[in-house]
Design an enzyme around this catalytic site. Sequence first.
Site, PDB file in Angstrom:
ATOM      1  N   TRP A 127       0.999  -1.010   0.155  1.00 22.95           N
ATOM      2  CA  TRP A 127       0.000   0.108  -0.095  1.00 22.95           C
ATOM      3  C   TRP A 127       0.847   1.182  -0.118  1.00 22.95           C
ATOM      4  O   TRP A 127       1.869   1.450   0.725  1.00 22.95           O
ATOM      5  CB  TRP A 127      -0.921   0.029   1.171  1.00 22.95           C
ATOM      6  CG  TRP A 127      -1.827   1.010   1.710  1.00 22.95           C
ATOM      7  CD1 TRP A 127      -2.561   1.425   0.482  1.00 22.95           C
ATOM      8  CD2 TRP A 127      -2.077   2.022   2.635  1.00 22.95           C
ATOM      9  NE1 TRP A 127      -3.536   2.594   1.009  1.00 22.95           N
ATOM     10  CE2 TRP A 127      -3.084   2.735   2.206  1.00 22.95           C
ATOM     11  CE3 TRP A 127      -1.462   1.804   3.840  1.00 22.95           C
ATOM     12  CZ2 TRP A 127      -3.697   3.660   3.269  1.00 22.95           C
ATOM     13  CZ3 TRP A 127      -2.002   2.786   4.698  1.00 22.95           C
ATOM     14  CH2 TRP A 127      -3.055   3.891   4.384  1.00 22.95           C
ATOM     15  N   ASP A 208      -0.171  -5.390   9.412  1.00 24.77           N
ATOM     16  CA  ASP A 208      -1.493  -4.444   9.033  1.00 24.77           C
ATOM     17  C   ASP A 208      -2.569  -5.256   8.508  1.00 24.77           C
ATOM     18  O   ASP A 208      -2.607  -6.127   7.420  1.00 24.77           O
ATOM     19  CB  ASP A 208      -0.989  -3.736   7.683  1.00 24.77           C
ATOM     20  CG  ASP A 208      -2.106  -2.540   7.219  1.00 24.77           C
ATOM     21  OD1 ASP A 208      -3.025  -2.568   7.753  1.00 24.77           O
ATOM     22  OD2 ASP A 208      -1.785  -1.929   6.426  1.00 24.77           O
ATOM     23  N   ALA A 210      -6.296  -4.771   7.448  1.00 22.76           N
ATOM     24  CA  ALA A 210      -7.623  -3.968   7.185  1.00 22.76           C
ATOM     25  C   ALA A 210      -8.831  -4.481   6.633  1.00 22.76           C
ATOM     26  O   ALA A 210      -9.915  -3.737   6.180  1.00 22.76           O
ATOM     27  CB  ALA A 210      -6.869  -2.834   6.442  1.00 22.76           C
ATOM     28  N   LYS A 243     -13.234  -0.878   6.601  1.00 19.90           N
ATOM     29  CA  LYS A 243     -13.944  -1.606   5.482  1.00 19.90           C
ATOM     30  C   LYS A 243     -14.923  -2.853   6.049  1.00 19.90           C
ATOM     31  O   LYS A 243     -15.992  -2.856   5.510  1.00 19.90           O
ATOM     32  CB  LYS A 243     -12.556  -2.552   4.905  1.00 19.90           C
ATOM     33  CG  LYS A 243     -11.452  -1.892   4.511  1.00 19.90           C
ATOM     34  CD  LYS A 243     -11.570  -0.908   3.426  1.00 19.90           C
ATOM     35  CE  LYS A 243     -10.052   0.024   3.711  1.00 19.90           C
ATOM     36  NZ  LYS A 243      -9.537   0.901   2.363  1.00 19.90           N
TER      37      LYS A 243
HETATM   38  C1  LMR Z   1      -7.032   1.911  -0.523  1.00 16.95           C
HETATM   39  O1  LMR Z   1      -5.827   1.228  -0.792  1.00 16.95           O
HETATM   40  O2  LMR Z   1      -7.562   2.255  -1.713  1.00 16.95           O
HETATM   41  C2  LMR Z   1      -7.661   2.400   0.644  1.00 16.95           C
HETATM   42  O3  LMR Z   1      -6.813   1.686   1.461  1.00 16.95           O
HETATM   43  C3  LMR Z   1      -7.914   3.579   0.630  1.00 16.95           C
HETATM   44  C4  LMR Z   1      -6.640   4.700   1.015  1.00 16.95           C
HETATM   45  O4  LMR Z   1      -6.502   5.286   1.955  1.00 16.95           O
HETATM   46  O5  LMR Z   1      -5.734   4.563   0.262  1.00 16.95           O
END
Ligand code: LMR
Length: 394
Positions: A127, A208, A210, A243
């Site tokens: 991410w 992490d 999520a 989420k």
């Molecule tokens: C994403 O990866 O799209 C989500 O976790 C939203 C974000 O804050 O990036």
Amino acid sequence: MLTTLQDQPKDKILMLVKMFRDDPRSDKIDLGVGVYRDASGLTPVMAAVKQAEKQLWEAEATKAYTGLAGDPAFADAMRRLILADSVPAERVAAAATPGGTGAIRQALELIQMAAPDATVWISDPTWPNHPSIIKYLGMKMQTYRYFDEASRGVDFAGMMGDLERVQEGDVVLLHGCCHNPTGANLTGPEWSAVADLLAAKGATPLIDIAYQGFGDGLEADAAGTRLIASRLPETLIAASCSKNFGIYRERTGILMAVAPDAAARDKSQATLAFLNRQNFSFPPDHGARLVTMILNDPALRADWEAELEAVRTSMLDLRTQLAKALQKRTGSDRFGFIAQHRGMFSRIGATPEQVAKMRDDHGIYMVGDSRMNIAGLNAETVPILADAIVAAGV
Ligand code: LMR
């Protein structure tokens, strides 16, 4: 002073949100930001959340501060949801945070305090906000291989090869489930091998998590986290409720520190509270309170679990539909990985040019690394996307 500010690096996911909003085409398709959408394109408030809000509205008699670490009942409910009985409660320190991102940030600050020279190892890819925050804090960072572009599965040999270089005291950031951005996940035996390696190296895992409940189910999605926490002396866990409870804007998350013993647990708890105080004082409470009510009330919980399960299976169904549509169009199984991936995302392996072509020619928006949000699809748009993928030459 303000005139000396520099332009800040743009977040590629949030940039895409803006591009999509600015596109005038009515048939555009948003497969960008990781927000769940139902078949009609809405991000609904879950029924159990609405119900809990009603109950809270009736019952809440004060909005005075909670504790610096948030309400202990929230920490307890989240500990049970994520860790179950994999570690004794007495080893777990926890503090509520503004969303999962807040938890990541607090975890990294805690690492900086405890081990300023530690290198944080992140998966390549991960991410984008992970490396962004690590860089912002000026911490040392290394990447480990994770994704095999050929099979679109986990490059486990590459991952283990790179993690061989981890030094004692380093931190390894892992995705608990539903890897973002790839959708490719570790198997049970692979989690076990990672646990052995980290234990042998004397490294600390930062997990992490999520998307618990979006992959193979609430229990299965927590299995890797539970295994790591049960096998290593210490584990940091950053969890998000955005989420799986659909409460994105309420900013509800938690950082848990599983400590080796009671003394380290008490110091961790005090440090988590201290860090909250320095950064924002008291964490947001509304979302955390709703989550606590839902997890602790059998009727609300049953309702929430059923709706979450419907969300999960609808995403799995879309994965199967898309894989089949591509199989029909290409006469090959090379997109079969889409049905194997889990969670909200799949990285489909398109080049940035092919991603741009799908956007320009068909109004289909996915992140430049070809991460698509499967929940942005529905039965009508699956064939449109399949056509666009083939037309772009992916
Ligand atoms: C994403 O990866 O799209 C989500 O976790 C939203 C974000 O804050 O990036």
